[in-house]
Structure formats: structure tokens, C-alpha cells
Write an enzyme that holds these catalytic residues in place. Sequence first.
Site, PDB file in Angstrom:
ATOM      1  N   GLU A  44       0.656  -1.068   0.169  1.00 48.70           N
ATOM      2  CA  GLU A  44       0.017   0.007   0.169  1.00 48.70           C
ATOM      3  C   GLU A  44       0.859   1.328  -0.156  1.00 48.70           C
ATOM      4  O   GLU A  44       2.073   1.117   0.598  1.00 48.70           O
ATOM      5  CB  GLU A  44      -0.821   0.024   1.306  1.00 48.70           C
ATOM      6  N   CYS A  47       3.342   8.284   1.421  1.00 50.04           N
ATOM      7  CA  CYS A  47       3.672   7.210   2.357  1.00 50.04           C
ATOM      8  C   CYS A  47       4.181   6.014   1.600  1.00 50.04           C
ATOM      9  O   CYS A  47       3.013   5.439   1.150  1.00 50.04           O
ATOM     10  CB  CYS A  47       2.564   6.967   3.401  1.00 50.04           C
ATOM     11  N   CYS A  89       5.818  -7.630   7.261  1.00 50.27           N
ATOM     12  CA  CYS A  89       6.706  -7.038   8.306  1.00 50.27           C
ATOM     13  C   CYS A  89       6.981  -8.018   9.284  1.00 50.27           C
ATOM     14  O   CYS A  89       6.257  -8.616   9.573  1.00 50.27           O
ATOM     15  CB  CYS A  89       6.159  -5.688   9.121  1.00 50.27           C
ATOM     16  N   CYS A 119       4.870  -5.579  16.208  1.00 49.06           N
ATOM     17  CA  CYS A 119       4.238  -4.537  17.100  1.00 49.06           C
ATOM     18  C   CYS A 119       2.789  -5.156  17.144  1.00 49.06           C
ATOM     19  O   CYS A 119       1.922  -5.612  16.186  1.00 49.06           O
ATOM     20  CB  CYS A 119       4.332  -3.223  16.492  1.00 49.06           C
ATOM     21  N   CYS A 163      -0.196  -3.468  15.169  1.00 49.43           N
ATOM     22  CA  CYS A 163      -0.180  -2.770  14.136  1.00 49.43           C
ATOM     23  C   CYS A 163      -0.825  -3.916  12.945  1.00 49.43           C
ATOM     24  O   CYS A 163      -0.475  -5.043  13.141  1.00 49.43           O
ATOM     25  CB  CYS A 163       1.342  -2.814  13.631  1.00 49.43           C
ATOM     26  N   CYS A 216      -1.880   2.447   6.913  1.00 43.62           N
ATOM     27  CA  CYS A 216      -1.461   1.351   5.995  1.00 43.62           C
ATOM     28  C   CYS A 216      -1.635   0.042   6.761  1.00 43.62           C
ATOM     29  O   CYS A 216      -1.520  -0.128   7.995  1.00 43.62           O
ATOM     30  CB  CYS A 216       0.083   1.561   5.789  1.00 43.62           C
TER      31      CYS A 216
HETATM   32  N1  SAH Z   1       8.197  -0.032  10.703  1.00 44.31           N
HETATM   33  C1  SAH Z   1       8.208   1.278  10.792  1.00 44.31           C
HETATM   34  C2  SAH Z   1       7.250   2.153   9.725  1.00 44.31           C
HETATM   35  C3  SAH Z   1       6.122   1.665   9.500  1.00 44.31           C
HETATM   36  S1  SAH Z   1       4.678   2.212  10.600  1.00 44.31           S
HETATM   37  C4  SAH Z   1       8.086   2.000  12.007  1.00 44.31           C
HETATM   38  O1  SAH Z   1       7.659   1.018  13.299  1.00 44.31           O
HETATM   39  O2  SAH Z   1       8.288   3.076  12.493  1.00 44.31           O
HETATM   40  C5  SAH Z   1       4.496   3.982  10.689  1.00 44.31           C
HETATM   41  C6  SAH Z   1       4.033   4.203  12.052  1.00 44.31           C
HETATM   42  O3  SAH Z   1       2.410   3.778  12.341  1.00 44.31           O
HETATM   43  C7  SAH Z   1       4.888   3.788  13.292  1.00 44.31           C
HETATM   44  O4  SAH Z   1       5.023   4.622  14.211  1.00 44.31           O
HETATM   45  C8  SAH Z   1       3.836   2.533  13.929  1.00 44.31           C
HETATM   46  O5  SAH Z   1       3.889   2.277  15.160  1.00 44.31           O
HETATM   47  C9  SAH Z   1       2.566   3.255  13.702  1.00 44.31           C
HETATM   48  N2  SAH Z   1       1.450   2.345  13.712  1.00 44.31           N
HETATM   49  C10 SAH Z   1       1.337   1.110  13.505  1.00 44.31           C
HETATM   50  N3  SAH Z   1       0.072   0.569  13.383  1.00 44.31           N
HETATM   51  C11 SAH Z   1      -0.880   1.578  14.160  1.00 44.31           C
HETATM   52  C12 SAH Z   1      -2.121   1.966  14.195  1.00 44.31           C
HETATM   53  N4  SAH Z   1      -3.034   0.946  14.321  1.00 44.31           N
HETATM   54  N5  SAH Z   1      -2.464   3.005  14.801  1.00 44.31           N
HETATM   55  C13 SAH Z   1      -1.625   3.955  14.799  1.00 44.31           C
HETATM   56  N6  SAH Z   1      -0.344   4.209  14.366  1.00 44.31           N
HETATM   57  C14 SAH Z   1       0.058   2.827  14.139  1.00 44.31           C
END
Ligand code: SAH
Length: 352
Positions: free
Chosen positions: A94, A107, A114, A118, A121, A339
Site C-alpha cells: 500500500e 507514504c 513485516c 508490534c 499494527c 497502512c
Molecule cells: N516500521 C516502521 C514504519 C512503519 S509504521 C516503524 O515502526 O516506525 C508507521 C507508524 O505507524 C509507526 O510509528 C507505527 O508504530 C504506527 N502504527 C502502526 N499501527 C498503528 C495503528 N494501528 N494505529 C496508529 N499507529 C500505528
Amino acid sequence: MSHPFEWLSLTSTELKEKLKELGEAPFRADQLLKWFCFGASPDEMTNIPKSLREKLSDREIGLLFYPQIVRKQQSSLDGTVKYLFEMYDGQLIESVVMKYEHGNTICVSTQAGCRMGCKFCASTLGGKVRDLSAGEILGQIISAQRDFGERISGVVMMGIGEPLDNYDNVMRFLSIVGSKDSLNIGYRHISLSTCGLVDKIEKLANENFPITLSISLHACCDEDRSRIMPVNNAWNIDKLLTACRKYFDKTGRRISFEYTLISGENDSVEQAKKLAQLIKKYFGSRPVHINLIPLNHVDERQFSAGSREDVKLFCDTLNSLHVNATVRRRLGPDIDASCGQLRHKASSNNDK
Ligand code: SAH
């Protein structure tokens, strides 16, 4: 998995070499790069001789591929456009184009899936399938720009994937995207977001790309962070923030922290105070910015966002303690623009 040879992954010097190798004139490189930036197929390359166009179409020689739009959603509220792209091997990723007063920012994704795990996510739900090549990261900008019809002048690496877990391809992407022969996007308009791979942050400090480094912090102590981010077991907050301070001291680039607010997990006033203390301990008077992101709901996860008032209180607490924080404006709320979810849904239903 190793990638096939891809035209879009070449720097201008490498493209000249490749042309020589194929018995073509090196000056064609400049013409080709212009066509690549436009997302042109070989048939559209009117000033390129037929022999070279045939070579570009020849899969034995290499792959000229631009991500294909499988689905597109446009916000009727703020013009944000989200693309689901299919790659040459069927992988789905995406990208999101956001309209700001100062220009359009995209973006981009850096991996198909991944492996960072986390807990809040969507991108990590199916694990990592493969890295994206430099050309595939660049290709997202090219395909989106062609469809969007306006110049894209900023990039954030905050889509699917962990950019520092795909280090070499991401560095190659950076050297191409900012070059005058290619998309010529200014490094000051490029951000790289990481969950905190400390060894790679240390490496990045020596690359001399004046980009913005964003760190996904999301917690004010190791106990909280390890609960939601497994990466914290490999590099804890002390190691991470020490590397960030060194990064700032080496590059002079202000670090930006992302903090996703999750109701009952990390969003209390007490935690805001601890976060302010933590930032001061490691950064002193150095400039830092904290981006507060209200959690986007993910169906498969049990977490929820706090109320608007909770978010405001957390932000006000940080600011009252002289830590610079803002709440990220939510773009494309009507199209679920964050995303990970589209790929996950489309991959698990196999419904494209
Ligand atoms: N892997 C990288 C970049 C991708 S995610 C990283 O971890 O920074 C981009 C941002 O969105 C990160 O800060 C991630 O923690 C956050 N993120 C992921 N899932 C989310 C969600 N459900 N709601 C809000 N932010 C989220």
C-alpha cells in the site's frame, strides 16, 4: 530472496554502464531516466530506438516494472488517496498520497509484510514475505504520481515494513530518489520511520542523507514498550535513545518521535510525565518533536483509541513540561488511510 535485475533500481551511473554492456549509447541513460520517472512503457518512449525498447521489454535481460494499481480509494474530505499496488510477483503493498499546503507527500511501503511484531499494527499480522527492491519503492512514487496527476514532493517511509530491516535497498532507494536525474525529491522532504533497530540507526548516521529520522517510541518505560513492541527486547529504551542522541549530535537533524496513544496502555497523565522526563534525560535542550497518533483501530487487535479529551490532555501535559508535542492530523479518515489493512484483507481473502 534475491530480486531479478530491475531497471528502476539502477543509479544513473549504473544505467550508463548497463547500456554500454548492451551495446547502446550511454547518453540514452538521461532519456531513459526521464521516461522511468514518468512511468512510461517501452512503447511510449518515442525518442528511444526500437532496438533498445526491445531490450527493455526482454525479460531475459531484466524487468521494467511499475507497481500496478489494484484498488484506489479517495477521501472525499481531504483528497487523500490510498493505493493497493500489485508487484511483479503478485505481492500486494500500500501507498498513500496526502495533500498538504506545502505539496503532496507519499507514504511508501518498504517490505511486503513485516516481521517486527508490534502488537497494535496490521502490517505485521501475516509476517514478512519479502523485501522490496529500491526500484519497487521508487516505483510506488512513479505509479502514484502518474495516476494522481500532480508532482509528489515529499516521501515518508511509514507504510508497510520496517525500512531499516531492508537497509541496503532503502539506502539505494534514497540515493536514487534524491538525485537530479531521477525524481529529484529533496532529502529534507524525506522521513524514515523505524521501530528502533539500533545497529542500523548507528549505520544510518554515517550515510550523510539529510533526511528526518522518526522513531516509533510508543512507551515511556521498558515494561510498557516490551509489552507492545517485541523489538524492545533486543534494544531497550536506553540503547535506543542513546543511539538517537548520537544520531542528532552527528547529523544535526532533529529527531521526531511517534507515540501511538492506546487507551489504558500508554496514555495516562502519569505516563506523559514519565515520557517528558525520559526525553529530557536523553536530549537535554536538544530539539525533539513528539508526534502523537491516536490509535487506528485494527479488527484483529484488542486495542482501542482513547477519547479526544485523553489525547489532548496527554499532549498538553507534554507541552506544559516544555516537551514539544503535537497530535497528528488524521488524513483520509473516511478511507481508513493508515497502512497495512488493505494488504492484510486482500491477501487473506485473496479478493483483489
Ligand atoms: N516500521 C516502521 C514504519 C512503519 S509504521 C516503524 O515502526 O516506525 C508507521 C507508524 O505507524 C509507526 O510509528 C507505527 O508504530 C504506527 N502504527 C502502526 N499501527 C498503528 C495503528 N494501528 N494505529 C496508529 N499507529 C500505528
